[in-house]
Design a protein around this motif. Sequence first.
Motif, PDB file in Angstrom:
ATOM      1  N   LEU A 389     -10.571  33.798 -26.770  1.00 15.00           N
ATOM      2  CA  LEU A 389     -10.343  32.395 -26.429  1.00 15.00           C
ATOM      3  C   LEU A 389      -8.998  31.931 -26.956  1.00 15.00           C
ATOM      4  O   LEU A 389      -8.216  31.297 -26.221  1.00 15.00           O
ATOM      5  CB  LEU A 389     -11.463  31.523 -27.010  1.00 15.00           C
ATOM      6  CG  LEU A 389     -11.230  30.021 -26.799  1.00 15.00           C
ATOM      7  CD1 LEU A 389     -12.409  29.382 -26.104  1.00 15.00           C
ATOM      8  CD2 LEU A 389     -10.960  29.311 -28.124  1.00 15.00           C
ATOM      9  N   TYR A 390      -8.679  32.232 -28.215  1.00 14.24           N
ATOM     10  CA  TYR A 390      -7.413  31.762 -28.774  1.00 14.24           C
ATOM     11  C   TYR A 390      -6.221  32.512 -28.194  1.00 14.24           C
ATOM     12  O   TYR A 390      -5.114  31.950 -28.108  1.00 14.24           O
ATOM     13  CB  TYR A 390      -7.463  31.848 -30.302  1.00 14.24           C
ATOM     14  CG  TYR A 390      -8.284  30.740 -30.911  1.00 14.24           C
ATOM     15  CD1 TYR A 390      -7.804  29.435 -30.942  1.00 14.24           C
ATOM     16  CD2 TYR A 390      -9.558  30.984 -31.409  1.00 14.24           C
ATOM     17  CE1 TYR A 390      -8.565  28.413 -31.478  1.00 14.24           C
ATOM     18  CE2 TYR A 390     -10.332  29.959 -31.950  1.00 14.24           C
ATOM     19  CZ  TYR A 390      -9.822  28.674 -31.974  1.00 14.24           C
ATOM     20  OH  TYR A 390     -10.576  27.645 -32.498  1.00 14.24           O
ATOM     21  N   LEU A 391      -6.423  33.759 -27.792  1.00 16.10           N
ATOM     22  CA  LEU A 391      -5.339  34.453 -27.080  1.00 16.10           C
ATOM     23  C   LEU A 391      -5.034  33.743 -25.771  1.00 16.10           C
ATOM     24  O   LEU A 391      -3.862  33.560 -25.399  1.00 16.10           O
ATOM     25  CB  LEU A 391      -5.738  35.912 -26.822  1.00 16.10           C
ATOM     26  CG  LEU A 391      -5.683  36.863 -28.026  1.00 16.10           C
ATOM     27  CD1 LEU A 391      -6.247  38.234 -27.628  1.00 16.10           C
ATOM     28  CD2 LEU A 391      -4.248  37.006 -28.530  1.00 16.10           C
ATOM     29  N   ARG A 392      -6.091  33.322 -25.076  1.00 18.52           N
ATOM     30  CA  ARG A 392      -5.906  32.626 -23.799  1.00 18.52           C
ATOM     31  C   ARG A 392      -5.284  31.251 -23.992  1.00 18.52           C
ATOM     32  O   ARG A 392      -4.380  30.853 -23.250  1.00 18.52           O
ATOM     33  CB  ARG A 392      -7.260  32.500 -23.091  1.00 18.52           C
ATOM     34  CG  ARG A 392      -7.169  32.021 -21.652  1.00 18.52           C
ATOM     35  CD  ARG A 392      -6.388  32.995 -20.817  1.00 18.52           C
ATOM     36  NE  ARG A 392      -6.348  32.599 -19.409  1.00 18.52           N
ATOM     37  CZ  ARG A 392      -5.397  32.964 -18.566  1.00 18.52           C
ATOM     38  NH1 ARG A 392      -4.401  33.749 -18.975  1.00 18.52           N
ATOM     39  NH2 ARG A 392      -5.424  32.570 -17.310  1.00 18.52           N
ATOM     40  N   LEU A 393      -5.749  30.524 -25.024  1.00 15.30           N
ATOM     41  CA  LEU A 393      -5.162  29.214 -25.302  1.00 15.30           C
ATOM     42  C   LEU A 393      -3.698  29.360 -25.723  1.00 15.30           C
ATOM     43  O   LEU A 393      -2.859  28.512 -25.388  1.00 15.30           O
ATOM     44  CB  LEU A 393      -5.951  28.510 -26.413  1.00 15.30           C
ATOM     45  CG  LEU A 393      -7.308  27.901 -26.046  1.00 15.30           C
ATOM     46  CD1 LEU A 393      -7.961  27.285 -27.273  1.00 15.30           C
ATOM     47  CD2 LEU A 393      -7.160  26.848 -24.957  1.00 15.30           C
ATOM     48  N   GLY A 394      -3.386  30.422 -26.452  1.00 10.99           N
ATOM     49  CA  GLY A 394      -2.001  30.655 -26.854  1.00 10.99           C
ATOM     50  C   GLY A 394      -1.109  30.903 -25.641  1.00 10.99           C
ATOM     51  O   GLY A 394       0.034  30.424 -25.581  1.00 10.99           O
ATOM     52  N   GLU A 395      -1.594  31.678 -24.668  1.00 11.29           N
ATOM     53  CA  GLU A 395      -0.828  31.951 -23.459  1.00 11.29           C
ATOM     54  C   GLU A 395      -0.587  30.701 -22.631  1.00 11.29           C
ATOM     55  O   GLU A 395       0.515  30.482 -22.101  1.00 11.29           O
ATOM     56  CB  GLU A 395      -1.569  32.981 -22.601  1.00 11.29           C
ATOM     57  CG  GLU A 395      -1.682  34.361 -23.239  1.00 11.29           C
ATOM     58  CD  GLU A 395      -2.581  35.274 -22.424  1.00 11.29           C
ATOM     59  OE1 GLU A 395      -3.030  34.829 -21.337  1.00 11.29           O
ATOM     60  OE2 GLU A 395      -2.861  36.404 -22.859  1.00 11.29           O
TER      61      GLU A 395
END
Length: 799
Positions: A389-395
């Motif tokens: 989830l945080y990888l996606r939010l970071g992107e």
Amino acid sequence: MKFLNQVTVEHFYIGLKILNQLIAEMHQANPGLPLTHHRKTACSFRDLALLQVFQISLTSLRQLQNDASGEKLQEQAIGLALKCLSFDFVGTSLDESSEDIGTIQIPSSWRAIVEDVKTVQIFFDYYAITKPPISSESLECLVRLASVRRSLFSGETERSKYLISFMRGTRDILQYQQGLGQHENYHEYCRLLGRLKTNYQLSELVNVEIYGDWIRLVAEFTMKSLESWQWASGSVYYLLGLWSRLVSSVAYLKSDCPSLLDDYVPQITESYIKSRFDSVQNAGRFSTSKTSSDLTCVEGQLTWLIHIIGGIIRGRQSSSTSSEIHEVIDGDLAARVFQLIQVMDSGVHIEARYNERSKQRLDLAILIFFQNFRRVYVGDQAMHSSKQLYLRLGELVGLQDHVVVLNIIVQKIATNLKRYRQSDEVIGETLALFQELAAGYMSGKMLLKLDAVNFILGHHTKDFFPFLDEFGSTRNRTLFYFTLGRLLFMEDSPSKFKAFVAPLQKVFMMLEEMADSGFRSNEVKCAIIGLMRDLRGLTMATNSRRTYGLVFDWLYPTHVSLFVRIIQRWTDTPEVMTPLLKFMAEFVLNKTQRLAFDSSSPNGILLFREVSKVIVAYGTIILSQPVSADPYTYLYKGIWITLTILTRALAGNYVNFGVFELYGDQALSSALEIALKMSLAIPLVDVLAFRKLARAYFGLLEVLCHNHTAVIVNLETEAFAHIVGSLEFGLKSLDVSISSQIYSNLRAQLLSSQPSDQQHRLAECFDKLMADVARTIEPKNRDKFTQNLTVFRHEFRAT
């Protein structure tokens, strides 16, 4: 039966009418008799007569089925069947077919008649051939029959046949569109569909031969209902509940038969979202301004989308799967919300929108989204288990971890508190979220690292947060300072505390320097109310000796004299007195042993002396004022809070009360004297009529009977008799906490007093109590009270 066996229609009608009235009366408690009497009567009627009455209703329905001219008779017969199925079978006086209860406990003696397929079919037949109210009541009977407990059936075969009859009947109604144009029928039909899934597992449904047709027709019906949201808004809830339970059961489905939910659930979800958009557009057409209408519609549609996204993320809490694909989807959805937050509070036009209801609804939706997102994805444990989830939010939006997300949340909290002045709902929800974040140890520590939180801690005045200046938001001030206090006390820093209370110090100085001539102004009134609510919130946040000591040393002895001055000038104004007295009640409460002063410290005694001054000042003035037309607001409320203050001070275990008598100090005796005068000034009927007042009154008596018995025993005869009479009244209370307190009071008072005429009066009162217990205490408590009081009587006689 004599009426029912007569040939004439009139006699038949009267016989059914009598049975209807009989069941209604048996089902209703008599206010003049104890609840136990009602339960005994109702259960006896259930065992001896109710089944026979239900059989009469079914026989009557069959006889009248083809009688087109017997509509009045049909109405009585179907009503009789409904009353039988709605009876209070277990004596709880609840609607056992409600959504919360789930099943109705029909007795085992009904098994044969319930398992008979003709019983269910007669109600489906009546639904098909009649109109409301007969048809809708037929469906209501079916809702109750669908709620029958599982253990009633002889075996799984009989229960399976029972389910098939319901699925076939509900399918035929949809297939032939029978009666669903009438709203009463439509609503009860939706309830019936929802009830089927509540009492039956998905595996049982899919194994029925007609399941494919049934689920297809139900899906089509649901989508059509969503399209007709204006007409069906109150009933769609049951349909959505049905599909929610179906989807939740997929993970546990072990049958080889397909559930077909993958085919229909996406369509239903799309229909639901579209219906919400349509509802917003329909509401927007009534706006006079085209621009305002467009913006209102957009805000309304965004509100629904954010609620839906928040609901999807919240569903992760109850989900049994933790696949990475779900986290990616949640990340995609959450990123859109965070993008919206970045733009929704910017722009020259936005200032006026804070007074618009659509903007307030949008911000409320954002707050609910934050609450759901925080519970699932914020925190150390969530951080390590939610990498995708945080990888996606970071992107997508540059939010790499939960600390950055927490900063966004706090910035939104600060924005709401700055921009909203009069929206009590938005302010309340914003503060609730803020308090929830500060309540956790780890999340609280993280908050202290954020610039936005440190800004709030350093600028908590009306100049930065205008809602603090609104009289309607005074209740929110307590929660605001409670939350700030929690954050403040997480660090051991007296200098930070001193800086934090500086704005409150200025208010103290302004009030202390105010001349008597200006002390009754509206400006002073608002300042006092705000200050007392702020102090109460800050004191609530102290949970240790260290933190309480900071507040105590700040207030005593410099500022405590102001409290008595306020009471002397504002006793007749409940809006001022209530916050002040509630602050004092919190200030003297020894929760978590926070008032643990050193053994050589006089602070406990000094605190009680100030408490005594407050109690005496308030009690003396309030008792001298004429009784108002609203005695609770202007008299009783202040008295019960004052009694609570004294009770907490007496029971706090931080004062050696022998010191007062030793040094001739009247603080204790004066406080007790005025408290008893206030207690005696209230009629016993009124004491028991208001629960908070009763608990405060009997709570004080408990402390006095245990630790200050001489005060009670040495009262004048009239006052003594009043207190004893109040104990008798209290034992009859249905509030078990009060009646238990009173038993404790009686025992402590009798066994510690010296033989006297007062003891004899107590003994006579006690004999009455023994007789009252058996009549007034509920069955589950009666035996315990009787046993305890009997032991008590023997001990009393032995002394």
